[in-house]
Scaffold this motif. Structure first.
Motif, mmCIF file in Angstrom:
data_model
loop_
_atom_site.group_PDB
_atom_site.id
_atom_site.type_symbol
_atom_site.label_atom_id
_atom_site.label_comp_id
_atom_site.label_asym_id
_atom_site.label_seq_id
_atom_site.Cartn_x
_atom_site.Cartn_y
_atom_site.Cartn_z
ATOM 1 N N UNK A 180 -79.126 -32.839 -10.902
ATOM 2 C CA UNK A 180 -79.875 -33.057 -12.093
ATOM 3 C C UNK A 180 -79.428 -32.165 -13.139
ATOM 4 N N UNK A 181 -78.937 -32.419 -14.305
ATOM 5 C CA UNK A 181 -78.630 -31.369 -15.094
ATOM 6 C C UNK A 181 -79.811 -30.490 -15.829
ATOM 7 N N UNK A 182 -79.423 -29.326 -16.044
ATOM 8 C CA UNK A 182 -80.274 -28.456 -16.734
ATOM 9 C C UNK A 182 -80.823 -28.811 -17.796
ATOM 10 N N UNK A 183 -81.927 -28.256 -18.696
ATOM 11 C CA UNK A 183 -82.056 -28.594 -20.127
ATOM 12 C C UNK A 183 -81.066 -28.279 -20.804
ATOM 13 N N UNK A 184 -80.131 -27.309 -21.020
ATOM 14 C CA UNK A 184 -79.260 -27.084 -21.914
ATOM 15 C C UNK A 184 -77.798 -26.857 -21.143
ATOM 16 N N UNK A 185 -77.353 -27.718 -20.413
ATOM 17 C CA UNK A 185 -75.865 -27.349 -19.667
ATOM 18 C C UNK A 185 -74.887 -26.621 -20.667
ATOM 19 N N UNK A 186 -74.322 -25.678 -19.981
ATOM 20 C CA UNK A 186 -73.391 -24.704 -20.667
ATOM 21 C C UNK A 186 -72.409 -24.275 -19.518
ATOM 22 N N UNK A 187 -71.232 -23.874 -20.113
ATOM 23 C CA UNK A 187 -70.300 -23.219 -19.070
ATOM 24 C C UNK A 187 -70.210 -21.737 -19.851
#
Length: 286
Positions: A180-187
């Motif tokens: 499940x993707x987190x609320x604010x996906x970022x690298x």
């Protein structure tokens, strides 16, 4: 004197004087807020956490760690919602975290130990192998992917071209992880978004190459020596900036995946022309 000879002499002279650059992060004790840059929503731009259809992601970078107490961040794929606290990193309904990983030094005596192991950070755990040597260059790669049973694989090679068991950290996560993707996906590179200013890299980061596939080890070594020199590398390059500067972290791969700085703090410029730090090693495909 032939024109070809003159051209070759010019090329050799240019290469000999080529200046390498990097981002010289000062460490946590010198940063009050945060010092990081990030790619927002990479999952919508061709870089899901375990790659398109689970095929994988490969990260390559060059790291020069200086010693500090506590934690470091090279990079995390995870939640970065800008709220800068652990509560939103632990975003699942059961109060945990899902869908993140990172690879960096980890204190031998957490949380404030001043000596470190190399680690893969995943599943709210820290899997370690190998003692960090400070004040020298390491060419590193992390490759991740999902297998047919849904298990998630993480392989961190922390001192290439060494690929033996003593120079890697491996963790296979269960199929329940990372779905499940987190609320604010970022690298995010350079600092942890849930502990801003407390896990800042101390040393230089450069040579950054990101691929939307799990490259083979021979291809990784070839790509380090010459980016986009392999078929798999050329077909999956996602971001490239081998000589970043504080004013230029833009994507040189042609894919247009440009990160942005968070806040106003910037690392210093490291330059091979003006620094006593040894040059990064040249990796040649054996």
């Amino acid at each position: 004197m032939s024109k070809l000879f003159i051209l070759l002499m010019f090329v050799f002279a240019f290469d000999a004087n080529a200046q390498e650059t990097g981002l010289d992060f000062p460490g946590s004790s010198s940063v009050s807020s945060t010092m990081r840059f990030k790619f927002s929503d990479p999952h919508t731009n061709g870089l899901p956490i375990y790659g398109p259809s689970g095929r994988g992601v490969t990260y390559i970078w060059q790291a020069y760690p200086r010693q500090q107490s506590g934690y470091y961040t090279a990079f995390f794929w995870g939640n970065d919602d800008g709220q800068n606290n652990l509560n939103t990193f632990l975003w699942t309904s059961n109060g945990g975290a899902d869908s993140y990983y990172g690879a960096h030094p980890y204190p031998q005596s957490p949380p404030q130990g001043s000596t470190h192991f190399w680690e893969v950070s995943v599943e709210q755990n820290d899997y370690v192998n190998g003692i960090v040597e400070y004040n020298r260059w390491h060419t590193q790669a992390l490759r991740v992917w999902e297998d047919s049973s849904g298990q998630k694989h993480h392989e961190f090679y922390w001192d290439l071209p060494n690929t033996d068991a003593a120079h890697r950290v491996i963790r296979t996560s269960p199929s329940s992880w990372g779905n499940v993707n987190p609320p604010a996906p970022a690298l995010t590179w350079g600092d942890a978004p849930w502990a801003p200013g407390n896990e800042v890299w101390n040393g230089v980061l450069r040579g950054i190459q990101i691929y939307s596939d799990s490259l083979s080890l021979p291809d990784i070594l070839s790509e380090i020596d010459s980016p986009m020199s392999t078929t798999s590398g050329a077909n999956s390059i996602w971001y490239l900036n081998t000589d970043p500067t504080p004013n230029d972290i833009g994507d040189k791969s042609g894919q247009g995946n440009n990160p942005t700085w968070v806040g106003s703090a910037r690392p210093a410029l490291w330059s091979s022309a003006s620094s006593s730090i040894p040059k990064p090693p040249t990796i040649v495909d054996p």
